[in-house]
Design an enzyme around this catalytic site. Structure first.
Site, short mmCIF file in Angstrom:
data_model
loop_
_atom_site.label_atom_id
_atom_site.label_comp_id
_atom_site.label_asym_id
_atom_site.label_seq_id
_atom_site.Cartn_x
_atom_site.Cartn_y
_atom_site.Cartn_z
N SER A 8 -5.92 2.62 5.19
CA SER A 8 -4.84 2.00 4.43
C SER A 8 -5.34 1.62 3.03
O SER A 8 -6.21 0.75 2.89
CB SER A 8 -4.35 0.75 5.15
OG SER A 8 -3.51 0.01 4.27
N HIS A 33 -2.97 6.23 4.55
CA HIS A 33 -1.86 5.33 4.92
C HIS A 33 -1.47 4.51 3.69
O HIS A 33 -2.30 3.82 3.09
CB HIS A 33 -2.32 4.42 6.06
CG HIS A 33 -1.27 3.51 6.60
ND1 HIS A 33 -0.39 3.90 7.59
CD2 HIS A 33 -0.97 2.23 6.31
CE1 HIS A 33 0.42 2.88 7.88
NE2 HIS A 33 0.09 1.86 7.11
N ASP A 35 1.12 1.64 2.17
CA ASP A 35 2.01 0.54 2.55
C ASP A 35 2.91 0.14 1.38
O ASP A 35 2.42 -0.42 0.39
CB ASP A 35 1.18 -0.69 2.93
CG ASP A 35 0.41 -0.49 4.22
OD1 ASP A 35 1.05 -0.21 5.24
OD2 ASP A 35 -0.83 -0.62 4.19
N MET A 37 5.85 -2.34 0.13
CA MET A 37 6.48 -3.63 0.50
C MET A 37 7.48 -4.02 -0.58
O MET A 37 7.32 -3.64 -1.74
CB MET A 37 5.41 -4.72 0.60
CG MET A 37 4.30 -4.40 1.57
SD MET A 37 3.07 -5.71 1.58
CE MET A 37 1.78 -4.95 2.54
N HIS A 66 4.18 4.05 5.03
CA HIS A 66 4.70 2.96 5.87
C HIS A 66 5.57 2.06 4.98
O HIS A 66 5.05 1.34 4.13
CB HIS A 66 3.49 2.20 6.45
CG HIS A 66 3.84 0.99 7.24
ND1 HIS A 66 2.91 0.03 7.58
CD2 HIS A 66 5.02 0.55 7.79
CE1 HIS A 66 3.48 -0.93 8.29
NE2 HIS A 66 4.77 -0.64 8.42
N MET A 68 7.67 -1.04 4.40
CA MET A 68 8.00 -2.38 4.87
C MET A 68 9.07 -2.93 3.94
O MET A 68 8.84 -3.87 3.16
CB MET A 68 6.74 -3.25 4.86
CG MET A 68 5.84 -2.96 6.03
SD MET A 68 4.16 -3.55 5.76
CE MET A 68 3.52 -2.15 4.90
N MET A 137 2.69 -2.43 15.09
CA MET A 137 2.01 -3.40 14.22
C MET A 137 1.22 -4.36 15.10
O MET A 137 1.77 -4.98 16.02
CB MET A 137 3.02 -4.19 13.38
CG MET A 137 3.70 -3.40 12.27
SD MET A 137 2.59 -2.49 11.18
CE MET A 137 1.54 -3.81 10.56
N GLY A 142 2.58 -7.29 6.06
CA GLY A 142 2.65 -7.91 4.74
C GLY A 142 1.30 -8.07 4.06
O GLY A 142 1.23 -8.10 2.84
N PHE A 143 0.26 -8.18 4.85
CA PHE A 143 -1.06 -8.46 4.28
C PHE A 143 -2.15 -7.72 5.04
O PHE A 143 -2.05 -7.57 6.26
CB PHE A 143 -1.36 -9.97 4.34
CG PHE A 143 -0.31 -10.79 3.65
CD1 PHE A 143 -0.40 -11.04 2.28
CD2 PHE A 143 0.79 -11.29 4.35
CE1 PHE A 143 0.59 -11.78 1.63
CE2 PHE A 143 1.78 -12.02 3.72
CZ PHE A 143 1.68 -12.27 2.35
N GLY A 144 -3.19 -7.34 4.31
CA GLY A 144 -4.39 -6.81 4.96
C GLY A 144 -5.26 -7.95 5.42
O GLY A 144 -5.04 -9.12 5.08
N GLY A 145 -6.26 -7.64 6.21
CA GLY A 145 -7.29 -8.61 6.57
C GLY A 145 -6.87 -9.67 7.58
O GLY A 145 -7.53 -10.71 7.67
N ASP A 175 -1.67 -0.46 13.61
CA ASP A 175 -1.94 -0.91 12.24
C ASP A 175 -2.09 -2.43 12.20
O ASP A 175 -1.16 -3.15 12.56
CB ASP A 175 -0.74 -0.46 11.38
CG ASP A 175 -0.87 -0.79 9.91
OD1 ASP A 175 -1.95 -1.22 9.47
OD2 ASP A 175 0.14 -0.58 9.19
N GLY A 176 -3.26 -2.89 11.73
CA GLY A 176 -3.47 -4.32 11.54
C GLY A 176 -4.65 -4.84 12.33
O GLY A 176 -4.65 -4.78 13.57
N GLY A 177 -5.67 -5.30 11.62
CA GLY A 177 -6.83 -5.89 12.30
C GLY A 177 -7.64 -4.87 13.10
O GLY A 177 -8.35 -5.24 14.04
N SER A 198 -9.12 -3.19 5.63
CA SER A 198 -10.33 -3.95 5.28
C SER A 198 -11.57 -3.45 6.02
O SER A 198 -12.66 -3.47 5.46
CB SER A 198 -10.11 -5.44 5.48
OG SER A 198 -9.45 -5.70 6.68
C1 DX5 Z 1 -0.17 -4.64 6.82
C2 DX5 Z 1 -0.28 -3.19 6.51
C3 DX5 Z 1 -1.57 -2.59 6.93
C4 DX5 Z 1 -2.79 -3.19 6.29
C5 DX5 Z 1 -3.84 -3.24 7.36
O1 DX5 Z 1 1.12 -5.07 6.64
O2 DX5 Z 1 0.76 -2.46 7.13
O3 DX5 Z 1 -1.57 -1.18 6.77
O4 DX5 Z 1 -3.29 -2.49 5.19
O5 DX5 Z 1 -4.93 -3.94 6.88
P1 DX5 Z 1 -6.13 -4.36 7.82
O6 DX5 Z 1 -6.68 -3.10 8.40
O7 DX5 Z 1 -7.08 -5.03 6.86
O8 DX5 Z 1 -5.59 -5.29 8.85
ZN ZN Z 2 0.65 -0.19 7.22
#
Ligand code: DX5
Ligand code: ZN
Length: 216
Positions: A8, A33, A35, A37, A66, A68, A137, A142-145, A175-177, A198
């Protein structure tokens, strides 16, 4: 089937985006990937089509977009113009999901439907045969990390069963964490595609992190 890895670029360094895309080109990453938003469907704004046009020009990997955003169907032509392979739309953003999925397919892209953490997998029963991928998800988008939500593992197992029952060929993407630890458990549960932001871009050696995820 080998695990598909979709880094991502939300976690890329936007001041050196060309360098990071080139790193992905040289890596074992399968897709990129992206994202998008809107600050309405999710409480954040990332990047839009002008930035992704530049990414599309230099990437050698298929784009996994993706969205959002509310009313994602409005942007089918823009996503198509990027040459994207997958267009992921949220179940929660599409009251007429069946129509949107057909429109994505008619535009020549592969449709994917995305579920927020609180949306049950069972709701997909009547659309599974029409989509090429389901994106689960494993954080609130909405956010990475963010921290991986454990319940996603049950959802992957349930979706794997539903796919078998309905004869669907949909891939399961998460996707996510996602990192090496959660990724191993996800592929074990039946996930085909791992999205990681991340865990790749914050790693000391991002290409090595991609290699490690590929081998799960
Ligand atoms: C979150 C995004 C993800 C994000 C994942 O809303 O859809 O694609 O980049 O980030 P990590 O892998 O850091 O959780
Ligand atoms: Zn995503």
């Amino acid at each position: 089937m080998k695990t598909i890895v979709s880094p991502s670029i939300l976690s890329a360094d936007f001041s050196c985006l060309a360098r990071d895309i080139e790193m992905l080109n040289q890596s074992e990453a399968d897709w990129v990937h992206a994202d998008i938003m809107d600050g309405v469907f999710v409480p954040n704004i990332s990047f839009g089509f002008p930035v992704l046009k530049s990414v599309a020009r230099i990437t050698q990997k298929p784009l996994d977009v993706h969205l959002m955003i509310v009313q994602p169907e409005k942007f089918i032509p823009e996503v198509k113009a990027l040459g994207a392979r997958f267009m992921n739309v949220h179940y929660e953003a599409c009251p007429h999901l069946h129509r949107v999925v057909q429109q994505i397919r008619e535009a020549g892209m592969q449709p994917a439907v995305t579920l927020n953490p609180a949306t049950p997998v069972a709701l997909l029963k009547d659309i599974l045969a029409d989509v090429d991928m389901v994106l689960l998800m494993s954080v609130n988008p909405g956010f990475g990390g963010q921290k991986f939500i454990e319940h996603t593992l049950d959802k992957v197992r349930e979706l794997r069963e539903l796919i078998a029952q309905t004869g669907s060929h949909a891939l399961i993407e998460v996707d996510g964490g996602v990192n090496l630890e959660t990724g191993a458990r996800l592929t074990e549960a039946g996930a085909n595609v791992l999205v990681a932001g991340s865990a790749i871009f914050n790693a000391p050696d991002p290409a090595a992190a991609i290699h490690a995820l590929k081998s799960l």
